[in-house]
Design an enzyme around this catalytic site. Structure first.
Site, mmCIF file in Angstrom:
data_model
loop_
_atom_site.group_PDB
_atom_site.id
_atom_site.type_symbol
_atom_site.label_atom_id
_atom_site.label_comp_id
_atom_site.label_asym_id
_atom_site.label_seq_id
_atom_site.Cartn_x
_atom_site.Cartn_y
_atom_site.Cartn_z
ATOM 1 N N CYS A 177 -16.066 -29.848 7.098
ATOM 2 C CA CYS A 177 -15.593 -31.165 7.529
ATOM 3 C C CYS A 177 -15.435 -32.111 6.342
ATOM 4 O O CYS A 177 -15.883 -31.819 5.245
ATOM 5 C CB CYS A 177 -16.600 -31.799 8.474
ATOM 6 S SG CYS A 177 -17.100 -30.730 9.806
ATOM 7 N N ARG A 231 -9.981 -30.615 4.499
ATOM 8 C CA ARG A 231 -11.309 -30.054 4.770
ATOM 9 C C ARG A 231 -11.477 -29.666 6.235
ATOM 10 O O ARG A 231 -12.494 -29.082 6.620
ATOM 11 C CB ARG A 231 -12.384 -31.078 4.413
ATOM 12 C CG ARG A 231 -12.378 -31.493 2.969
ATOM 13 C CD ARG A 231 -13.480 -32.475 2.714
ATOM 14 N NE ARG A 231 -14.777 -31.860 2.897
ATOM 15 C CZ ARG A 231 -15.424 -31.185 1.965
ATOM 16 N NH1 ARG A 231 -14.895 -31.053 0.780
ATOM 17 N NH2 ARG A 231 -16.595 -30.654 2.206
ATOM 18 N N TRP A 280 -13.524 -29.388 11.281
ATOM 19 C CA TRP A 280 -12.960 -28.045 11.408
ATOM 20 C C TRP A 280 -14.037 -27.157 12.026
ATOM 21 O O TRP A 280 -15.065 -26.912 11.413
ATOM 22 C CB TRP A 280 -12.572 -27.515 10.037
ATOM 23 C CG TRP A 280 -11.960 -26.165 10.005
ATOM 24 C CD1 TRP A 280 -10.697 -25.821 10.385
ATOM 25 C CD2 TRP A 280 -12.569 -24.955 9.544
ATOM 26 N NE1 TRP A 280 -10.483 -24.483 10.178
ATOM 27 C CE2 TRP A 280 -11.617 -23.921 9.669
ATOM 28 C CE3 TRP A 280 -13.821 -24.623 9.035
ATOM 29 C CZ2 TRP A 280 -11.868 -22.602 9.308
ATOM 30 C CZ3 TRP A 280 -14.075 -23.314 8.670
ATOM 31 C CH2 TRP A 280 -13.103 -22.320 8.816
ATOM 32 N N ASN A 337 -21.398 -33.262 7.514
ATOM 33 C CA ASN A 337 -20.757 -32.011 7.104
ATOM 34 C C ASN A 337 -21.869 -31.048 6.728
ATOM 35 O O ASN A 337 -22.702 -31.379 5.884
ATOM 36 C CB ASN A 337 -19.840 -32.277 5.908
ATOM 37 C CG ASN A 337 -19.340 -30.997 5.264
ATOM 38 O OD1 ASN A 337 -19.208 -29.968 5.928
ATOM 39 N ND2 ASN A 337 -19.068 -31.049 3.981
ATOM 40 N N GLY A 338 -21.885 -29.877 7.348
ATOM 41 C CA GLY A 338 -22.926 -28.895 7.051
ATOM 42 C C GLY A 338 -23.455 -28.273 8.330
ATOM 43 O O GLY A 338 -22.799 -28.336 9.378
ATOM 44 N N GLU A 342 -2.163 -12.019 -5.252
ATOM 45 C CA GLU A 342 -2.095 -13.462 -5.019
ATOM 46 C C GLU A 342 -0.788 -13.829 -4.296
ATOM 47 O O GLU A 342 -0.782 -14.659 -3.384
ATOM 48 C CB GLU A 342 -2.230 -14.205 -6.358
ATOM 49 C CG GLU A 342 -2.083 -15.703 -6.305
ATOM 50 C CD GLU A 342 -3.059 -16.401 -5.365
ATOM 51 O OE1 GLU A 342 -4.000 -15.781 -4.852
ATOM 52 O OE2 GLU A 342 -2.835 -17.596 -5.111
ATOM 53 N N LYS A 395 -0.548 -15.625 -0.545
ATOM 54 C CA LYS A 395 0.201 -16.854 -0.294
ATOM 55 C C LYS A 395 1.119 -16.674 0.920
ATOM 56 O O LYS A 395 1.197 -17.540 1.772
ATOM 57 C CB LYS A 395 1.051 -17.267 -1.507
ATOM 58 C CG LYS A 395 0.314 -17.738 -2.724
ATOM 59 C CD LYS A 395 -0.270 -19.136 -2.630
ATOM 60 C CE LYS A 395 -1.659 -19.136 -2.087
ATOM 61 N NZ LYS A 395 -2.768 -18.989 -2.985
ATOM 62 N N GLU A 454 -1.062 -16.510 4.202
ATOM 63 C CA GLU A 454 -1.818 -17.666 4.672
ATOM 64 C C GLU A 454 -0.950 -18.836 5.084
ATOM 65 O O GLU A 454 -1.353 -19.611 5.952
ATOM 66 C CB GLU A 454 -2.886 -18.100 3.670
ATOM 67 C CG GLU A 454 -2.380 -18.724 2.414
ATOM 68 C CD GLU A 454 -3.505 -19.223 1.486
ATOM 69 O OE1 GLU A 454 -4.563 -19.602 1.976
ATOM 70 O OE2 GLU A 454 -3.284 -19.237 0.277
ATOM 71 N N HIS A 502 1.235 7.608 -0.626
ATOM 72 C CA HIS A 502 0.031 8.084 0.063
ATOM 73 C C HIS A 502 -0.134 7.436 1.436
ATOM 74 O O HIS A 502 -1.228 7.470 2.002
ATOM 75 C CB HIS A 502 -1.203 7.840 -0.810
ATOM 76 C CG HIS A 502 -1.136 8.558 -2.117
ATOM 77 N ND1 HIS A 502 -1.251 9.926 -2.226
ATOM 78 C CD2 HIS A 502 -0.888 8.097 -3.382
ATOM 79 C CE1 HIS A 502 -1.110 10.278 -3.500
ATOM 80 N NE2 HIS A 502 -0.879 9.191 -4.210
ATOM 81 N N LYS A 517 -9.618 -25.949 3.385
ATOM 82 C CA LYS A 517 -9.505 -25.901 1.932
ATOM 83 C C LYS A 517 -10.814 -25.436 1.301
ATOM 84 O O LYS A 517 -10.827 -24.637 0.390
ATOM 85 C CB LYS A 517 -9.137 -27.295 1.409
ATOM 86 C CG LYS A 517 -9.014 -27.379 -0.109
ATOM 87 C CD LYS A 517 -7.803 -26.631 -0.603
ATOM 88 C CE LYS A 517 -7.638 -26.709 -2.106
ATOM 89 N NZ LYS A 517 -6.697 -25.680 -2.571
#
Ligand code: M6R
Length: 606
Positions: free
Chosen positions: A5, A32, A78, A104-105, A479, A483, A486, A502, A601
């Protein structure tokens, strides 16, 4: 329920109402989390507006700006478990609605606390762990404690992780805060103070910040800041950040992601400013270690994989890349002769922090590569290399990937020099050549953009894609695939090009996109047969390569990048077309690349 959050709080004499400031801060914290939002302000009494949905949607319904009051707290959430609902949105309140809290946590012992409070007659409204904080504060206030003492007692009962901001009608000028393992920074402005999960949230108001440390708690009003740790007052460590508010805004780009892709030359320039002494210290540490372990998650792991390939080719040592969440399976290999290079853009990724905590117990040395000054990872490490890429808001990491790779390259070059693998002259030559990298990347971005846009239109309806490469180009292919997955929600798989035969090649049919990361290096000829086998099955060949490559005539599309002056340019320039291809594919599919579904994020849960 557990969350990733963002929180922001403000007390101001400078503004008629703080609600607009809180709302603006929330919009910069949405990376976040963005499944529900809420604001509480204190005027004559506490007033709360909150609901499920993104900030814009909730604001349209509730007109968050209209809340009165010069003091307030706000939250964007979130959820990873349980539905995002209005009841579960923060702020949460006590029975009498005299205390409001954002958090947050994870409060690990919230069930015990809740059971205790229920036995004392408290009634709970939500399913969240956070609500216990408001009721616990109420409980201590009911027992006659003053607000600070009630807050101290509340915090001392909590187990788990938290960044907390709390408002209480019993002390209407102050916001109480506490931090443990979740990020929290204080902003010190003229006639206004702030607390937030991240600096960009209040950067348009002040550049003076205090990065709180674990175990610190305190309060602030519009003019006073009090911090303590273990009951002892702590002098605020005020530093001035050089980010401009514009840097944290979209700066005219439709999305943060595109803006951040275009910011890469500047970010690289800043990374290059790292002091040589810092690199030298880490290089000496690496050379004195028997083993080197890279650890990270997601994009940062791909940068680490590049580092792994690079160091493996240069140093005669045991070198291992480990995905941080897999740490328990590798702990036995790590000891006091190991240096762990932990890479994390945010410096707050829980998997990485857990890895670091585990290997510290085994006396390994920790080197952090991060973008966030004062982050939890930086505080755990004995040495920290800051990428200085500026705030990255888009959920998809772009400029921080190239910053991490550049940092790996700088570290490798310095290490090679100290090991006597290159002469002083060679060292200076390669360092000098890197100074040209930002302007080359700037040109690459501008020249490949139109082609990326066109190819994106061709592949936007694909269900799946392959990203193939060999050797040290594989991390870049990985990478690129991440991208596309996601932000464009297209299944993408990266693997060593020789593996196709294979199994994976069974998927290839006409127009199946196969993207090759194939610069003109020692693998060029071997890649040719992989290109041909994919083409023979109808695959659409998209190439990232360099002038005069023998592969170009076999490809449907080629991104032809400049032949690099130094091999250290390659991973950085090769990822650019793949970042842009994903971005334009996402937008061509009508998706918002800055807010991909199911992602946050900063992942502060494990
Ligand atoms: O802040 P970190 O670098 O530790 O984050 C690690 C991953 O969560 C992150 O790279 C993630 O994979 C991004 N969404 C990639 O674009």
């Amino acid at each position: 329920m557990i969350y990733v959050c963002g929180i922001i709080a403000c007390s101001s004499q400078r503004h008629q109402r703080v609600a607009p400031i809180l709302k603006a801060g929330l919009s910069r914290l949405e990376y976040r989390g963005y499944d529900s939002v809420g604001i509480a302000t204190l005027d004559a009494s506490l007033i709360i507006k909150k609901d499920a949905g993104k900030l814009d949607e909730v604001d349209k319904k509730l007109v968050l700006d209209s809340l009165p009051g010069k003091i307030g707290i706000a939250h964007t959430r979130w959820a990873t478990h349980g539905p995002p609902t209005s009841i579960n949105a923060h702020p949460h309140v006590d029975c009498k609605e005299g205390v409001a809290v954002v958090h947050n946590g994870i409060i690990e012992n919230y069930i015990e606390i809740k059971t205790f409070l229920i036995s004392k007659g408290h009634a709970f409204k939500s399913d969240t762990d956070t609500e216990v904080i408001a009721h616990l504060m109420e409980h201590h206030l009911n027992e006659g404690e003053n607000s600070l003492e009630a807050f101290r007692k509340t915090i001392s009962s909590l187990k788990g992780t938290y960044a907390i901001a709390l408002l209480t009608a019993s002390d209407p000028q102050r916001i109480y805060f506490a931090k443990k393992s979740s990020p929290l920074v204080i902003g010190v402005g003229e006639g206004a103070l702030f607390a937030a999960s991240d600096i960009p949230a209040f950067l348009d108001q002040t550049k003076k910040v205090v990065v709180l440390r674990d175990g610190e708690l305190g309060y602030f009003s519009s003019s006073e800041l009090y911090i303590e740790k273990d009951g002892v007052q702590v002098k605020p460590r005020i530093t001035t950040v050089n980010w401009t508010p514009e840097m944290a805004q979209k700066g005219g780009f439709p999305h943060f992601m595109l803006k951040e892709i275009y910011e890469q030359p500047l970010a690289l320039e800043n990374t290059l400013k790292i002091r040589e002494e810092s690199l030298e210290k880490v290089a000496r540490l690496l050379l004195s270690s028997e083993k080197i372990v890279f650890t990270a998650c997601g994009t940062s792991f791909h940068a680490s994989l590049w580092g792994y390939h690079e160091f493996l080719r240069k140093l005669d040592k045991f070198i291992l890349p480990v995905i941080s969440s897999e740490y328990s399976h590798y702990l036995h290999l790590i000891d006091e002769n190991t240096t762990v290079i932990a890479v994390s853009q945010s410096g707050e990724t829980m998997d990485v922090l857990k890895f670091v905590a585990g290997v510290k117990k085994r006396d390994a040395k920790i080197v952090a590569i991060t973008n966030v000054v004062g982050s939890s990872l930086a505080r755990e490490a004995s040495e920290t290399l800051y990428m200085q890429a500026g705030p990255e808001i888009g959920v998809a990491a772009t400029k921080t990937f190239t910053g991490q790779v550049l940092m790996m390259n700088l570290l490798s070059i310095v290490t090679q020099y100290f090991e006597g693998l290159i002469t002083h002259q060679e060292y200076q030559k390669v360092m000098r050549s890197l100074a040209e990298l930002p302007s080359i990347i700037s040109r690459v971005i501008r020249t490949v953009e139109p082609r990326a846009r066109r190819i994106a239109n061709e592949i936007k309806r694909s269900k799946s894609a392959f990203y193939l490469a060999r050797g040290h180009n594989i991390p870049v292919a990985m990478e690129g695939a991440l991208k596309l997955k996601e932000i464009a929600y297209i299944h993408a798989e990266a693997y060593p090009a020789g593996e196709s035969k294979h199994g994976p090649i069974a998927l290839v049919e006409p127009d199946f996109p196969v993207i090759f990361v194939a610069p003109r290096d020692e693998d060029e000829r071997r890649i040719l047969s992989n290109v041909q086998e994919m083409k023979a099955r109808g695959g659409k060949i998209i190439l990232v390569t360099e002038p005069n490559s023998i592969l170009i005539e076999h490809a449907h599309h080629s991104f032809v990048l400049p032949y690099p002056r130094s091999i250290y340019y390659r991973p950085i320039q090769n990822i650019i077309p793949l970042q842009l291809l994903s971005y334009f594919t996402a937008t061509a599919r009508g998706l918002d690349p800055d807010k991909p579904r199911n992602l946050a994020k900063t992942v502060t849960v494990d």
